[in-house]
Design a protein around this motif. Sequence first.
Motif, PDB file in Angstrom:
ATOM      1  N   ALA A 192      68.698  34.390  55.046  1.00 36.41           N
ATOM      2  CA  ALA A 192      67.628  33.483  54.655  1.00 36.41           C
ATOM      3  C   ALA A 192      66.913  33.993  53.412  1.00 36.41           C
ATOM      4  N   ARG A 193      66.768  35.299  53.302  1.00 36.04           N
ATOM      5  CA  ARG A 193      66.132  35.878  52.120  1.00 36.04           C
ATOM      6  C   ARG A 193      66.983  35.612  50.883  1.00 36.04           C
ATOM      7  N   ALA A 194      68.278  35.715  51.021  1.00 37.78           N
ATOM      8  CA  ALA A 194      69.169  35.447  49.898  1.00 37.78           C
ATOM      9  C   ALA A 194      69.111  33.974  49.487  1.00 37.78           C
ATOM     10  N   ARG A 195      69.013  33.069  50.465  1.00 35.64           N
ATOM     11  CA  ARG A 195      68.902  31.649  50.122  1.00 35.64           C
ATOM     12  C   ARG A 195      67.605  31.368  49.379  1.00 35.64           C
ATOM     13  N   LEU A 196      66.517  31.990  49.829  1.00 35.90           N
ATOM     14  CA  LEU A 196      65.241  31.822  49.143  1.00 35.90           C
ATOM     15  C   LEU A 196      65.322  32.357  47.722  1.00 35.90           C
ATOM     16  N   ARG A 197      65.891  33.532  47.553  1.00 39.96           N
ATOM     17  CA  ARG A 197      66.033  34.126  46.209  1.00 39.96           C
ATOM     18  C   ARG A 197      66.797  33.191  45.287  1.00 39.96           C
ATOM     19  N   ASP A 198      67.907  32.672  45.747  1.00 39.84           N
ATOM     20  CA  ASP A 198      68.738  31.818  44.897  1.00 39.84           C
ATOM     21  C   ASP A 198      68.044  30.486  44.587  1.00 39.84           C
ATOM     22  N   THR A 199      67.308  29.950  45.553  1.00 40.29           N
ATOM     23  CA  THR A 199      66.577  28.697  45.340  1.00 40.29           C
ATOM     24  C   THR A 199      65.473  28.895  44.310  1.00 40.29           C
ATOM     25  N   LEU A 200      64.761  30.004  44.414  1.00 40.43           N
ATOM     26  CA  LEU A 200      63.696  30.297  43.450  1.00 40.43           C
ATOM     27  C   LEU A 200      64.277  30.541  42.063  1.00 40.43           C
ATOM     28  N   ARG A 201      65.382  31.269  41.988  1.00 38.29           N
ATOM     29  CA  ARG A 201      66.012  31.546  40.693  1.00 38.29           C
ATOM     30  C   ARG A 201      66.375  30.236  39.975  1.00 38.29           C
ATOM     31  N   ALA A 202      66.864  29.268  40.727  1.00 35.82           N
ATOM     32  CA  ALA A 202      67.262  28.001  40.131  1.00 35.82           C
ATOM     33  C   ALA A 202      66.067  27.161  39.693  1.00 35.82           C
ATOM     34  N   ALA A 203      64.891  27.427  40.274  1.00 38.56           N
ATOM     35  CA  ALA A 203      63.723  26.575  40.027  1.00 38.56           C
ATOM     36  C   ALA A 203      62.850  27.037  38.867  1.00 38.56           C
ATOM     37  N   VAL A 204      62.874  28.324  38.536  1.00 39.54           N
ATOM     38  CA  VAL A 204      61.946  28.821  37.511  1.00 39.54           C
ATOM     39  C   VAL A 204      62.512  28.576  36.118  1.00 39.54           C
ATOM     40  N   PRO A 205      61.643  28.308  35.142  1.00 34.17           N
ATOM     41  CA  PRO A 205      62.104  28.070  33.760  1.00 34.17           C
ATOM     42  C   PRO A 205      62.441  29.400  33.083  1.00 34.17           C
ATOM     43  N   THR A 206      63.662  29.563  32.666  1.00 33.39           N
ATOM     44  CA  THR A 206      64.114  30.812  32.058  1.00 33.39           C
ATOM     45  C   THR A 206      64.380  30.605  30.573  1.00 33.39           C
ATOM     46  N   ARG A 207      63.813  31.480  29.756  1.00 35.29           N
ATOM     47  CA  ARG A 207      64.024  31.416  28.312  1.00 35.29           C
ATOM     48  C   ARG A 207      65.425  31.923  27.943  1.00 35.29           C
ATOM     49  N   PRO A 208      65.871  31.657  26.722  1.00 30.63           N
ATOM     50  CA  PRO A 208      67.196  32.151  26.301  1.00 30.63           C
ATOM     51  C   PRO A 208      67.353  33.664  26.440  1.00 30.63           C
ATOM     52  N   ASP A 209      66.252  34.428  26.297  1.00 27.67           N
ATOM     53  CA  ASP A 209      66.349  35.888  26.422  1.00 27.67           C
ATOM     54  C   ASP A 209      66.251  36.356  27.870  1.00 27.67           C
ATOM     55  N   GLY A 210      66.153  35.416  28.818  1.00 27.71           N
ATOM     56  CA  GLY A 210      66.082  35.764  30.228  1.00 27.71           C
ATOM     57  C   GLY A 210      64.679  35.894  30.780  1.00 27.71           C
ATOM     58  N   SER A 211      63.677  35.896  29.920  1.00 26.63           N
ATOM     59  CA  SER A 211      62.296  36.032  30.392  1.00 26.63           C
ATOM     60  C   SER A 211      61.800  34.721  31.005  1.00 26.63           C
ATOM     61  N   ILE A 212      60.746  34.843  31.799  1.00 33.14           N
ATOM     62  CA  ILE A 212      60.156  33.702  32.501  1.00 33.14           C
ATOM     63  C   ILE A 212      58.666  33.689  32.193  1.00 33.14           C
ATOM     64  N   ALA A 213      58.197  32.655  31.526  1.00 34.32           N
ATOM     65  CA  ALA A 213      56.791  32.575  31.099  1.00 34.32           C
ATOM     66  C   ALA A 213      56.057  31.552  31.960  1.00 34.32           C
ATOM     67  N   LEU A 214      55.098  32.033  32.741  1.00 38.61           N
ATOM     68  CA  LEU A 214      54.283  31.186  33.599  1.00 38.61           C
ATOM     69  C   LEU A 214      52.818  31.506  33.312  1.00 38.61           C
ATOM     70  N   THR A 215      51.908  30.906  34.051  1.00 36.72           N
ATOM     71  CA  THR A 215      50.481  31.179  33.878  1.00 36.72           C
ATOM     72  C   THR A 215      49.815  31.384  35.236  1.00 36.72           C
ATOM     73  N   ALA A 216      48.699  32.078  35.217  1.00 39.96           N
ATOM     74  CA  ALA A 216      47.882  32.277  36.418  1.00 39.96           C
ATOM     75  C   ALA A 216      46.428  32.037  36.062  1.00 39.96           C
ATOM     76  N   ARG A 217      45.709  31.356  36.943  1.00 41.99           N
ATOM     77  CA  ARG A 217      44.304  31.048  36.691  1.00 41.99           C
ATOM     78  C   ARG A 217      43.442  31.539  37.849  1.00 41.99           C
ATOM     79  N   ALA A 218      42.283  32.069  37.491  1.00 37.60           N
ATOM     80  CA  ALA A 218      41.268  32.432  38.470  1.00 37.60           C
ATOM     81  C   ALA A 218      40.024  31.595  38.206  1.00 37.60           C
ATOM     82  N   TRP A 219      39.200  31.423  39.223  1.00 39.60           N
ATOM     83  CA  TRP A 219      37.889  30.799  39.067  1.00 39.60           C
ATOM     84  C   TRP A 219      36.820  31.876  39.185  1.00 39.60           C
ATOM     85  N   ALA A 220      35.936  31.914  38.207  1.00 41.94           N
ATOM     86  CA  ALA A 220      34.826  32.868  38.201  1.00 41.94           C
ATOM     87  C   ALA A 220      33.515  32.128  38.437  1.00 41.94           C
ATOM     88  N   VAL A 221      32.599  32.782  39.147  1.00 40.53           N
ATOM     89  CA  VAL A 221      31.302  32.180  39.455  1.00 40.53           C
ATOM     90  C   VAL A 221      30.221  33.244  39.301  1.00 40.53           C
TER      91      VAL A 221
END
Length: 251
Positions: A213-242
Motif C-alpha cells: 500500500a505504501r508503494a501504491r501511495l508513492r507511485d500515485t503521488l509521484r504521478a500527481a506532482v508537477p515535475t520540472r524538466p530538471d526533476g525538481s518540484i516547485a510548490l508553495t506553503a502558506r501560514a496564517w499569522a495573527v
Amino acid sequence: MGRWSRLVADEFVAWLGCRDGLRWVDAGCGTGALSAAVAARCRPRRVVGVDRSAAFVGAARASAPASACFVVGDGMSLPVRGAGCDVSVSGLVLNFLPVPSAAVAEAVRIVRPGGLVAAYVWDYAEGMEFLHRFWAAATAVDPAAAELDERRRFPVCSPERLRSLWTNAGLADVAVAPIEVATVFAGFADLWEPFLAGQGPAPGYVADLAPAARARLRDTLRAAVPTRPDGSIALTARAWAVRGTPVGAAT
C-alpha cells in the motif's frame, strides 16, 4: 516541515516589526526556530522558550543564542508571572492544543498592556500544496484516509477563526496576514522521504501502511506532482499569522 517552518518564522518576526530590547516568550518553542529568528532580528533583552518536550528543549539549548533560554513547561500554564513579558509568540502550535482559547488567554496573562500576543499556523485548508497533494493521493488509494487530512482536523487554522480567538480574548488592534514561502524539492525523493519519518499526521499514516500500500501511495503521488524538466518540484506553503495588543491590567 522544519526547513519550511524556519523560513516562515523569519517572515513572521519581520511582520511583527518589534523594536529591540524586549522580553519575549516563545510558547511551544519546539527546537527553537522561532526563538532563533527573534534573536537574529530583534536583539531581544531575553527570549524564554517553553515546550513540553524535554527532547525539543534539549535540542533548542544545544544551539541557543546568548539571549535565549529554554525550559520544559506547558503552553497552557506558562512559568511566567502576570505581565512579565512584552511579547508572547507561538509558531505552528495552536492547532495541536486541546483548548486553543485557553492558550491565548494564558498568553494575554503574561504580556503587559500595550505589548503583543502573536502566533502563526499552517493554512491546512488551502495553502499547504504538498500536503494537499499527499492526501489526495492517499485518498485515491484508500478513501478512508480522507478522515486524517489536516484540513478536517484543524479548523482553527483559518483567518476567520484566528481573528475570532484573538478578539474574544480581549485583544485590540487584531491583524491577520498570510505568510507564503516557496517549497521547492530537488526531486521526488526529496518530497517523499520526509513522509517516511513517522512523525506527524501524514508520516504516521505512511508508517502504518503495509509495504504494498505504501508503494501504491508513492507511485500515485509521484504521478500527481508537477515535475520540472530538471526533476525538481516547485510548490508553495502558506501560514496564517495573527497579532493583537492587550489593553487591560494582567490577571
